[in-house]
Design a protein around this motif. Structure first.
Motif, PDB file in Angstrom:
ATOM      1  N   ILE A   1      -3.679   4.136   5.550  1.00 22.17           N
ATOM      2  CA  ILE A   1      -3.705   2.693   5.711  1.00 22.17           C
ATOM      3  C   ILE A   1      -2.415   2.222   6.381  1.00 22.17           C
ATOM      4  CG2 ILE A   1      -3.919   0.471   4.552  1.00 22.17           C
ATOM      5  CD1 ILE A   1      -6.429   2.219   4.421  1.00 22.17           C
TER       6      ILE A   1
ATOM      7  N   SER B   1       0.833  -1.198   0.000  1.00 21.67           N
ATOM      8  CA  SER B   1       0.000   0.000   0.000  1.00 21.67           C
ATOM      9  C   SER B   1       0.869   1.250   0.000  1.00 21.67           C
ATOM     10  CB  SER B   1      -0.904   0.018   1.248  1.00 21.67           C
ATOM     11  OG  SER B   1      -1.632   1.226   1.324  1.00 21.67           O
TER      12      SER B   1
ATOM     13  N   ASP C   1      -5.840  -2.076  -0.314  1.00 24.52           N
ATOM     14  CA  ASP C   1      -6.327  -1.275   0.810  1.00 24.52           C
ATOM     15  C   ASP C   1      -7.756  -1.644   1.180  1.00 24.52           C
ATOM     16  OD1 ASP C   1      -3.898   0.058   0.705  1.00 24.52           O
ATOM     17  OD2 ASP C   1      -4.701   1.744  -0.450  1.00 24.52           O
TER      18      ASP C   1
END
Length: 233
Positions: free
Chosen positions: A94, A89, A170
């Motif tokens: 996140i 990611s 995500d």
């Protein structure tokens, strides 16, 4: 595009950003390192360090021991998923919540496994979730999918997550982790009400509060990225 780096772990804290799926290093090695730090202490000093004082050890089939055994395993999977984030990611929000989850749950799992070692209770074996059997719908029915505890991902779901990158990762990470937290919350709430060891009740309460707050945050992040939650466990 420049990749946003996760914040470095504080000095003296293990680096939790490594991806065990990539390196092949078992997460248990990390936990054993955490426990080993505590085990250099002796007798009552170890008990105090682990927050349980000089109390009689609970039985292996007690709520306190069962919660420590099963929740530490439950946390291990949460850490495994969180540690996938660093290389899959580029979203700073996140990455930050994954770092927080990994750090917190590694610490808590090490603490629970330290309790089991001090009590002389095996860290594996026994019937999964049997300590919640007296809770009706919260008993054996919660152990499904070949013994998986509530909210845990299947091997197929984990394999799929490892193959994803970017926004697709995500969204799926948030979906799986929200469900994971919801299952862990139910386990912690039961331990708050029924565990016979005060330190176990205190930790269970802390877990319930943290996972409730993180679940709300992750639900907001998921909605913002166009995702929808998985069915509750």
């Amino acid at each position: 595009m420049t990749t946003t780096e996760l914040p470095h772990a504080p000095e003296g804290v293990a680096d939790l950003t490594a991806d065990p799926g990539r390196t092949g290093r078992p997460l248990r090695v990390v936990l054993l390192a955490v426990i080993a730090v505590g085990l250099v202490l002796l007798g009552g000093g170890l008990a105090v360090a682990l927050g349980i004082g000089r109390t009689d050890p609970p039985d292996a089939d007690s709520v306190a021991a069962g919660f420590a055994r099963d929740m530490s395993r439950h946390h291990l999977q949460g850490v495994e998923m969180a540690n996938m984030v660093a290389e899959r990611s580029e979203d700073p929000e996140i990455r930050q919540i994954a770092f927080d989850i990994s750090a917190t749950q590694t610490n808590q799992a090490g603490r629970m496994q330290g309790w089991l070692a001090l009590w002389g209770v095996p860290q594996s074996g026994g019937e999964t979730m049997a300590w919640m059997a007296e809770g009706g719908e919260h008993g054996h029915d919660m152990a499904v999918d070949g013994g998986l505890m509530p909210g845990m991902a299947t091997e197929e779901e984990l394999a799929n997550l490892r193959d994803l990158r970017g926004t697709a990762f995500d969204v799926e990470f948030l979906r799986l982790m929200i469900r994971h937290h919801q299952g862990g919350f139910d386990m912690a709430e039961y331990a708050v009400e029924h565990a016979g060891v005060p330190a176990v009740r205190d930790l269970a309460q802390a877990i319930a509060r943290a996972q409730s707050a993180e679940t709300r945050t992750m639900a907001t992040l998921l909605t913002a990225r166009g995702g929808t939650p998985l069915p509750a466990p």
